[in-house]
Design an enzyme around this catalytic site. Sequence first.
Site, PDB file in Angstrom:
ATOM      1  N   LYS A 175     -16.165  51.445 -17.695  1.00 26.30           N
ATOM      2  CA  LYS A 175     -17.102  52.566 -17.616  1.00 26.30           C
ATOM      3  C   LYS A 175     -18.444  52.063 -18.113  1.00 26.30           C
ATOM      4  CE  LYS A 175     -18.962  55.436 -20.325  1.00 26.30           C
ATOM      5  NZ  LYS A 175     -20.286  55.634 -19.688  1.00 26.30           N
ATOM      6  N   VAL A 232     -20.409  56.135 -32.227  1.00 26.70           N
ATOM      7  CA  VAL A 232     -19.410  56.282 -31.158  1.00 26.70           C
ATOM      8  C   VAL A 232     -18.216  55.352 -31.433  1.00 26.70           C
ATOM      9  CG1 VAL A 232     -18.982  56.032 -28.674  1.00 26.70           C
ATOM     10  CG2 VAL A 232     -21.122  57.047 -29.466  1.00 26.70           C
ATOM     11  N   GLU A 250     -17.843  46.251 -31.112  1.00 29.89           N
ATOM     12  CA  GLU A 250     -19.082  45.507 -31.418  1.00 29.89           C
ATOM     13  C   GLU A 250     -20.166  46.561 -31.559  1.00 29.89           C
ATOM     14  OE1 GLU A 250     -19.521  42.245 -31.654  1.00 29.89           O
ATOM     15  OE2 GLU A 250     -18.020  41.247 -30.407  1.00 29.89           O
ATOM     16  N   CYS A 284     -28.885  44.767 -30.113  1.00 31.22           N
ATOM     17  CA  CYS A 284     -28.070  44.918 -31.318  1.00 31.22           C
ATOM     18  C   CYS A 284     -28.472  43.871 -32.348  1.00 31.22           C
ATOM     19  CB  CYS A 284     -26.600  44.782 -30.976  1.00 31.22           C
ATOM     20  SG  CYS A 284     -26.276  43.318 -30.010  1.00 31.22           S
ATOM     21  N   GLN A 331     -34.747  58.147 -26.107  1.00 36.29           N
ATOM     22  CA  GLN A 331     -34.845  56.986 -26.990  1.00 36.29           C
ATOM     23  C   GLN A 331     -36.262  56.926 -27.596  1.00 36.29           C
ATOM     24  OE1 GLN A 331     -32.151  55.265 -27.595  1.00 36.29           O
ATOM     25  NE2 GLN A 331     -33.046  53.694 -28.919  1.00 36.29           N
ATOM     26  N   GLU A 385     -30.420  52.037 -38.007  1.00 36.66           N
ATOM     27  CA  GLU A 385     -30.798  51.313 -36.794  1.00 36.66           C
ATOM     28  C   GLU A 385     -31.742  52.195 -35.980  1.00 36.66           C
ATOM     29  OE1 GLU A 385     -27.819  50.772 -33.644  1.00 36.66           O
ATOM     30  OE2 GLU A 385     -28.342  48.642 -33.679  1.00 36.66           O
TER      31      GLU A 385
HETATM   32  P1  NAP Z   1     -23.654  54.392 -27.344  1.00 34.71           P
HETATM   33  O1  NAP Z   1     -24.390  55.652 -27.276  1.00 34.71           O
HETATM   34  O2  NAP Z   1     -22.683  54.173 -28.428  1.00 34.71           O
HETATM   35  O3  NAP Z   1     -22.951  54.206 -25.916  1.00 34.71           O
HETATM   36  C1  NAP Z   1     -22.217  53.067 -25.570  1.00 34.71           C
HETATM   37  C2  NAP Z   1     -21.221  53.421 -24.489  1.00 34.71           C
HETATM   38  O4  NAP Z   1     -20.268  54.347 -24.996  1.00 34.71           O
HETATM   39  C3  NAP Z   1     -21.845  54.076 -23.268  1.00 34.71           C
HETATM   40  O5  NAP Z   1     -21.183  53.627 -22.113  1.00 34.71           O
HETATM   41  C4  NAP Z   1     -21.577  55.538 -23.539  1.00 34.71           C
HETATM   42  O6  NAP Z   1     -21.576  56.343 -22.386  1.00 34.71           O
HETATM   43  C5  NAP Z   1     -20.188  55.462 -24.139  1.00 34.71           C
HETATM   44  N1  NAP Z   1     -19.784  56.649 -24.909  1.00 34.71           N
HETATM   45  C6  NAP Z   1     -20.592  57.557 -25.515  1.00 34.71           C
HETATM   46  N2  NAP Z   1     -19.844  58.509 -26.103  1.00 34.71           N
HETATM   47  C7  NAP Z   1     -18.552  58.205 -25.872  1.00 34.71           C
HETATM   48  C8  NAP Z   1     -17.302  58.822 -26.211  1.00 34.71           C
HETATM   49  N3  NAP Z   1     -17.243  59.939 -26.922  1.00 34.71           N
HETATM   50  N4  NAP Z   1     -16.162  58.229 -25.810  1.00 34.71           N
HETATM   51  C9  NAP Z   1     -16.191  57.095 -25.095  1.00 34.71           C
HETATM   52  N5  NAP Z   1     -17.336  56.483 -24.717  1.00 34.71           N
HETATM   53  C10 NAP Z   1     -18.505  57.019 -25.111  1.00 34.71           C
HETATM   54  O7  NAP Z   1     -24.656  53.154 -27.414  1.00 34.71           O
HETATM   55  P2  NAP Z   1     -25.906  52.903 -26.491  1.00 34.71           P
HETATM   56  O8  NAP Z   1     -26.936  53.913 -26.875  1.00 34.71           O
HETATM   57  O9  NAP Z   1     -25.531  52.772 -25.090  1.00 34.71           O
HETATM   58  O10 NAP Z   1     -26.314  51.415 -26.981  1.00 34.71           O
HETATM   59  C11 NAP Z   1     -27.012  51.169 -28.143  1.00 34.71           C
HETATM   60  C12 NAP Z   1     -26.093  50.799 -29.294  1.00 34.71           C
HETATM   61  O11 NAP Z   1     -25.247  49.719 -28.939  1.00 34.71           O
HETATM   62  C13 NAP Z   1     -26.832  50.307 -30.500  1.00 34.71           C
HETATM   63  O12 NAP Z   1     -26.258  50.871 -31.662  1.00 34.71           O
HETATM   64  C14 NAP Z   1     -26.616  48.824 -30.496  1.00 34.71           C
HETATM   65  O13 NAP Z   1     -26.741  48.189 -31.723  1.00 34.71           O
HETATM   66  C15 NAP Z   1     -25.259  48.724 -29.951  1.00 34.71           C
HETATM   67  N6  NAP Z   1     -25.009  47.403 -29.368  1.00 34.71           N
HETATM   68  C16 NAP Z   1     -24.184  46.538 -30.049  1.00 34.71           C
HETATM   69  C17 NAP Z   1     -23.948  45.274 -29.559  1.00 34.71           C
HETATM   70  C18 NAP Z   1     -23.043  44.332 -30.290  1.00 34.71           C
HETATM   71  O14 NAP Z   1     -22.540  43.430 -29.655  1.00 34.71           O
HETATM   72  N7  NAP Z   1     -22.805  44.492 -31.569  1.00 34.71           N
HETATM   73  C19 NAP Z   1     -24.553  44.875 -28.362  1.00 34.71           C
HETATM   74  C20 NAP Z   1     -25.398  45.773 -27.696  1.00 34.71           C
HETATM   75  C21 NAP Z   1     -25.602  47.041 -28.216  1.00 34.71           C
HETATM   76  P3  NAP Z   1     -22.952  57.062 -21.924  1.00 34.71           P
HETATM   77  O15 NAP Z   1     -23.845  55.980 -21.459  1.00 34.71           O
HETATM   78  O16 NAP Z   1     -22.509  57.952 -20.819  1.00 34.71           O
HETATM   79  O17 NAP Z   1     -23.495  57.784 -23.104  1.00 34.71           O
END
Ligand code: NAP
Length: 496
Positions: A175, A232, A250, A284, A331, A385
């Site tokens: 997804k 999440v 991650e 990230c 954002q 963050e």
């Molecule tokens: P996010 O809001 O946590 O979303 C990530 C993914 O999870 C998206 O596909 C999102 O779908 C999905 N999701 C949201 N709510 C969910 C639920 N209740 N159940 C299952 N899936 C769900 O993060 P983001 O805003 O896309 O990305 C930014 C974050 O990612 C930052 O915190 C960043 O640090 C982190 N990140 C971490 C790494 C690492 O490797 N450590 C790498 C890159 C990014 P939708 O798109 O439909 O909301």
Amino acid sequence: MPHHFNNYVAGRWVPAASGRSVENRNPANTDDVVGVFPASGAEDLNEAVAAARAAYERWRKVPAPVRALKVQRAGELLRERKEEISRQMTREMGKVIAETRGDTQEGIDTAFYMAGEGRRLFGVTTPVELPDKFGMAFRRPVGVAGLITPWNFPMAIPTWKVFPALVAGNAVVIKPATYTPATVCELGLILEEAGVPPGVFNVVCGPGSTVGEAMLEHPGVDVISFTGSSEVGRHINEVAGKKLKRVSLELGGKNAQIVLADADLELALEGVLWGAFGTTGQRCTATSRLILEEKIHDKFVKKLLDSAAALKLGDGLDESVQVGPLVSATQRETVHSYVEVGKEEGAELALGGEFYEEGECKKGYFYRPTVFLGVKPTMRIAREEIFGPVLSVFKVRDADEAIEVLNDSSYGLSSSIYTRDVNLAFRAVEDLEAGITYVNGPTIGAEVHLPFGGVKDTGNGHREGSFTVFDVFTEWKTVYVDYSGKLQRAQLDVEE
Ligand code: NAP
Ligand code: MG
């Protein structure tokens, strides 16, 4: 006419069962419609999992080196289409074309690295305590892997997960993030053309709240690999953990770069500009804290402000642009609200802190590179963050205080120290609480064949990337072969 994308389920490109779809627009210019995507729900996810379960039974029997050849072929196709995919990715999420080329390149590198792993996937053999008996352990696939990915690395992160999962013999349902489904659909087209059998790889586009939730609950999904926010991630761990699924997380970061007084300051400046404002701070591993030794603080800050103010903002398809837009209006609002918080907390706003709406940029979600001085570790802008082009600067007495400030965080993904003193550098490598430490490099720039991940709230102990990713996508099977022709009892019949 905008391009219409579909889900990829059981080897067919299909719309959402509900027939509903959503439009995605370019964050640099909201007049530009990137594509129309299925607004899927649980029903679509269930179809994909059923397809994956059926396909898994055949795929797991395909020898790993043969599975790996499909991934190698996918890498070749990605290389052929690198430019076209990267350009679409810039339109999809905004980061500059040089960076989306890097994102696609990471997918290519992962494909070729994982193609080689198909002939390794090493297990162990070991002496056993009884005669005429053999002991070994090898890796088996887990089953159906459910992958949930973020928008900031639309190709790199999905391929980190998909390629090793496939080489290891799992079937996959992914997804993608709602902001960046186009890139994952391209990956689907490539895997189809590479000859991955129908059902082995499936894409379901749609919101986390429906498709994502259904994946967490589904009994047919054996392992969840998630990259995204800590908020999440915590929820996923609870829901999928209750079902006893394996969960690899991650999550977020609040990464810091330390600059000590003896450092090459020009190099450290280049590093922090790239670390803090590359990908508009939406990595990230982005540098969101800069820790300066007091002796060089004022001099360094002056250069930093001049250089950050000179960064060119605009549409990332223009090769001369250095900073693209934020991914969405939401954002940008979040980033701006943190700037307000920083001001209220008493940090000194030294640069930026506002929307950027010059010329064509008013059609997008641009934000000026922002620098806060005099930041204290207790402030929210020091702890949370922000995920935008906002850098918080700290002044410290010496290396000891620098390390203490860096470690004073609930996150622990990436870290960096600039110094010419080899003793201090190695001490920092030992003492910094982070999954990754760079010496004389910025906090960003991971390579695919080394473990990637973080400590504390950045994850739950897994490392993706490299061979360690197989601890996510395989289960160990232990085998004893007794060729003595008699009952031999471990622990009981051992001759001392
Ligand atoms: P996010 O809001 O946590 O979303 C990530 C993914 O999870 C998206 O596909 C999102 O779908 C999905 N999701 C949201 N709510 C969910 C639920 N209740 N159940 C299952 N899936 C769900 O993060 P983001 O805003 O896309 O990305 C930014 C974050 O990612 C930052 O915190 C960043 O640090 C982190 N990140 C971490 C790494 C690492 O490797 N450590 C790498 C890159 C990014 P939708 O798109 O439909 O909301
Ligand atoms: Mg989100």
